[in-house]
Design a protein around this motif. Structure first.
Motif, PDB file in Angstrom:
ATOM      1  N   PRO A  59       6.781   5.228 -16.354  1.00 44.97           N
ATOM      2  CA  PRO A  59       7.007   3.823 -16.715  1.00 44.97           C
ATOM      3  C   PRO A  59       7.811   3.090 -15.640  1.00 44.97           C
ATOM      4  CG  PRO A  59       7.768   5.294 -18.459  1.00 44.97           C
ATOM      5  CD  PRO A  59       7.384   6.143 -17.290  1.00 44.97           C
ATOM      6  N   ASP A  60       7.588   1.809 -15.543  1.00 42.16           N
ATOM      7  CA  ASP A  60       8.313   0.928 -14.624  1.00 42.16           C
ATOM      8  C   ASP A  60       8.158   1.350 -13.164  1.00 42.16           C
ATOM      9  OD1 ASP A  60       9.215  -0.607 -16.803  1.00 42.16           O
ATOM     10  OD2 ASP A  60      10.862   0.786 -17.129  1.00 42.16           O
ATOM     11  N   ALA A  61       7.019   1.908 -12.825  1.00 42.91           N
ATOM     12  CA  ALA A  61       6.754   2.312 -11.446  1.00 42.91           C
ATOM     13  C   ALA A  61       6.448   1.080 -10.599  1.00 42.91           C
ATOM     14  CB  ALA A  61       5.569   3.277 -11.402  1.00 42.91           C
ATOM     15  N   THR A  62       6.677   1.211  -9.314  1.00 39.50           N
ATOM     16  CA  THR A  62       6.339   0.143  -8.380  1.00 39.50           C
ATOM     17  C   THR A  62       4.944   0.401  -7.815  1.00 39.50           C
ATOM     18  OG1 THR A  62       7.245   1.306  -6.470  1.00 39.50           O
ATOM     19  CG2 THR A  62       8.773  -0.106  -7.721  1.00 39.50           C
TER      20      THR A  62
ATOM     21  N   ASP B 199      -2.684   6.358   6.091  1.00 37.41           N
ATOM     22  CA  ASP B 199      -1.630   5.891   6.992  1.00 37.41           C
ATOM     23  C   ASP B 199      -0.355   5.758   6.194  1.00 37.41           C
ATOM     24  OD1 ASP B 199      -3.334   5.631   9.200  1.00 37.41           O
ATOM     25  OD2 ASP B 199      -4.002   3.669   8.505  1.00 37.41           O
ATOM     26  N   ASN B 200       0.733   5.586   6.886  1.00 37.93           N
ATOM     27  CA  ASN B 200       2.011   5.357   6.233  1.00 37.93           C
ATOM     28  C   ASN B 200       1.934   4.049   5.447  1.00 37.93           C
ATOM     29  OD1 ASN B 200       4.656   4.902   5.509  1.00 37.93           O
ATOM     30  ND2 ASN B 200       5.474   5.520   7.488  1.00 37.93           N
ATOM     31  N   LEU B 201       2.126   4.120   4.132  1.00 34.62           N
ATOM     32  CA  LEU B 201       2.014   2.930   3.290  1.00 34.62           C
ATOM     33  C   LEU B 201       2.980   1.831   3.716  1.00 34.62           C
ATOM     34  CD1 LEU B 201       1.630   4.540  -0.235  1.00 34.62           C
ATOM     35  CD2 LEU B 201      -0.129   3.478   1.160  1.00 34.62           C
ATOM     36  N   PHE B 202       4.111   2.234   4.290  1.00 38.80           N
ATOM     37  CA  PHE B 202       5.094   1.241   4.707  1.00 38.80           C
ATOM     38  C   PHE B 202       4.620   0.455   5.920  1.00 38.80           C
ATOM     39  CE2 PHE B 202       7.614   4.293   2.291  1.00 38.80           C
ATOM     40  CZ  PHE B 202       8.218   3.421   1.400  1.00 38.80           C
ATOM     41  N   MET B 203       3.639   0.991   6.638  1.00 37.87           N
ATOM     42  CA  MET B 203       3.079   0.262   7.773  1.00 37.87           C
ATOM     43  C   MET B 203       1.904  -0.603   7.334  1.00 37.87           C
ATOM     44  SD  MET B 203       3.395   3.070  10.780  1.00 37.87           S
ATOM     45  CE  MET B 203       3.275   1.857  12.074  1.00 37.87           C
ATOM     46  N   ILE B 204       1.245  -0.234   6.239  1.00 36.61           N
ATOM     47  CA  ILE B 204       0.081  -0.982   5.759  1.00 36.61           C
ATOM     48  C   ILE B 204       0.515  -2.184   4.932  1.00 36.61           C
ATOM     49  CG2 ILE B 204      -1.952  -0.864   4.270  1.00 36.61           C
ATOM     50  CD1 ILE B 204      -2.140   2.093   4.909  1.00 36.61           C
TER      51      ILE B 204
ATOM     52  N   PHE C  10       6.818  -4.748   2.462  1.00 41.69           N
ATOM     53  CA  PHE C  10       7.868  -4.112   1.668  1.00 41.69           C
ATOM     54  C   PHE C  10       7.952  -4.725   0.265  1.00 41.69           C
ATOM     55  CE2 PHE C  10      12.415  -3.446   0.578  1.00 41.69           C
ATOM     56  CZ  PHE C  10      12.427  -2.069   0.628  1.00 41.69           C
ATOM     57  N   ALA C  11       7.786  -6.041   0.169  1.00 41.29           N
ATOM     58  CA  ALA C  11       7.861  -6.714  -1.132  1.00 41.29           C
ATOM     59  C   ALA C  11       6.737  -6.262  -2.054  1.00 41.29           C
ATOM     60  CB  ALA C  11       7.817  -8.229  -0.937  1.00 41.29           C
ATOM     61  N   VAL C  12       5.558  -6.020  -1.510  1.00 40.74           N
ATOM     62  CA  VAL C  12       4.430  -5.551  -2.323  1.00 40.74           C
ATOM     63  C   VAL C  12       4.700  -4.143  -2.829  1.00 40.74           C
ATOM     64  CG1 VAL C  12       1.983  -4.899  -2.263  1.00 40.74           C
ATOM     65  CG2 VAL C  12       2.731  -7.023  -1.196  1.00 40.74           C
ATOM     66  N   LEU C  13       5.160  -3.255  -1.962  1.00 37.31           N
ATOM     67  CA  LEU C  13       5.434  -1.878  -2.365  1.00 37.31           C
ATOM     68  C   LEU C  13       6.516  -1.791  -3.437  1.00 37.31           C
ATOM     69  CD1 LEU C  13       5.285  -0.043   1.063  1.00 37.31           C
ATOM     70  CD2 LEU C  13       3.614   0.065  -0.791  1.00 37.31           C
ATOM     71  N   ASN C  14       7.459  -2.722  -3.430  1.00 41.62           N
ATOM     72  CA  ASN C  14       8.551  -2.691  -4.399  1.00 41.62           C
ATOM     73  C   ASN C  14       8.290  -3.540  -5.636  1.00 41.62           C
ATOM     74  OD1 ASN C  14      10.436  -0.879  -3.242  1.00 41.62           O
ATOM     75  ND2 ASN C  14      10.778  -2.381  -1.646  1.00 41.62           N
ATOM     76  N   ALA C  15       7.133  -4.179  -5.699  1.00 46.21           N
ATOM     77  CA  ALA C  15       6.784  -4.962  -6.883  1.00 46.21           C
ATOM     78  C   ALA C  15       6.428  -4.020  -8.028  1.00 46.21           C
ATOM     79  CB  ALA C  15       5.605  -5.878  -6.569  1.00 46.21           C
ATOM     80  N   ARG C  16       6.698  -4.463  -9.250  1.00 47.11           N
ATOM     81  CA  ARG C  16       6.339  -3.644 -10.413  1.00 47.11           C
ATOM     82  C   ARG C  16       4.827  -3.449 -10.455  1.00 47.11           C
ATOM     83  NH1 ARG C  16       9.373  -6.323 -15.171  1.00 47.11           N
ATOM     84  NH2 ARG C  16       7.244  -6.796 -15.697  1.00 47.11           N
ATOM     85  N   ALA C  17       4.387  -2.256 -10.805  1.00 45.55           N
ATOM     86  CA  ALA C  17       2.954  -1.952 -10.850  1.00 45.55           C
ATOM     87  C   ALA C  17       2.266  -2.665 -12.006  1.00 45.55           C
ATOM     88  CB  ALA C  17       2.741  -0.454 -10.964  1.00 45.55           C
ATOM     89  N   THR C  18       2.961  -2.789 -13.132  1.00 51.69           N
ATOM     90  CA  THR C  18       2.382  -3.441 -14.298  1.00 51.69           C
ATOM     91  C   THR C  18       3.189  -4.680 -14.657  1.00 51.69           C
ATOM     92  OG1 THR C  18       3.689  -2.079 -15.804  1.00 51.69           O
ATOM     93  CG2 THR C  18       1.468  -1.291 -15.260  1.00 51.69           C
TER      94      THR C  18
END
Length: 185
Positions: free
Chosen positions: A101-104, A63-68, A71-79
């Motif tokens: 590096p520095d991916a969300t 599904d569209n990740l933006f619907m699952i 927004f704050a989670v998707l833009n949080a730093r991955a590491t």
């Protein structure tokens, strides 16, 4: 007319005013880069939605990740630590998925999904020479899907097509973290 600089301590404002309370919160977040709740969002240095996600993602029909996700989670730093490169491996895949590096969180999830949807013609040709039985399995999944080209998803058996997170760190070398892709078994 001469204006005096404002002394912020002398400004009187009602404590219940929502707009002013919001600005106080934003100013606080700028001063303190990581609150204790943000630190708890990471397990083994990886954001919890990548390590042990609350939502299993169907890799066949994502599904569209933006619907699952929020927004704050998707833009949080991955590491937790900046500058870390993540290399994702799987027992079913013959290649690595490399995350910049520095991916969300959104970057990592999108990269995994995109990588599994891409044609893998070189890997497919190499598989025919290296492991003919495995080649036949991948080719059968390609034909079942009705695809012209083998895509990364064809390497995953039917019972391994739901993303359930990334493993704890396998090894760290030169700022690169190696993680194992966890899918339902």
């Amino acid at each position: 007319m001469y204006k005096q600089p404002l002394n912020r301590a002398s400004i009187r404002r009602p404590a219940h005013h929502p707009v002013l309370a919001f600005f106080d919160t934003v100013r606080f977040l700028e001063i303190v880069p990581y609150s204790s709740s943000q630190v708890m969002d990471y397990l083994d240095g990886l954001h919890k939605e990548l390590r042990q996600p609350d939502i299993a993602i169907d890799l066949v029909d994502p599904d569209n990740l933006f619907m699952i996700y929020d927004f704050a989670v998707l833009n949080a730093r991955a590491t937790y630590h900046s500058g870390t490169i993540i290399r994702i491996m799987s027992k079913s895949l013959s290649w690595e998925i490399v995350i910049k590096p520095d991916a969300t969180v959104g970057d990592v999830l999108s990269t995994i999904i995109d990588n599994l949807q891409e044609p893998k013609t070189q890997a497919f040709a190499k598989l025919k020479v290296d492991d003919y039985q495995r080649f036949l399995e991948v080719d059968q999944r390609r034909r079942d899907r009705g695809g012209v080209w083998a895509i990364g998803l064809d390497w995953l058996p039917d019972n391994e097509r739901t993303f359930i997170g990334l493993s704890s760190e396998k090894s760290v070398a030169n700022g690169t973290t190696v993680r194992i892709l966890k899918v339902n078994d």
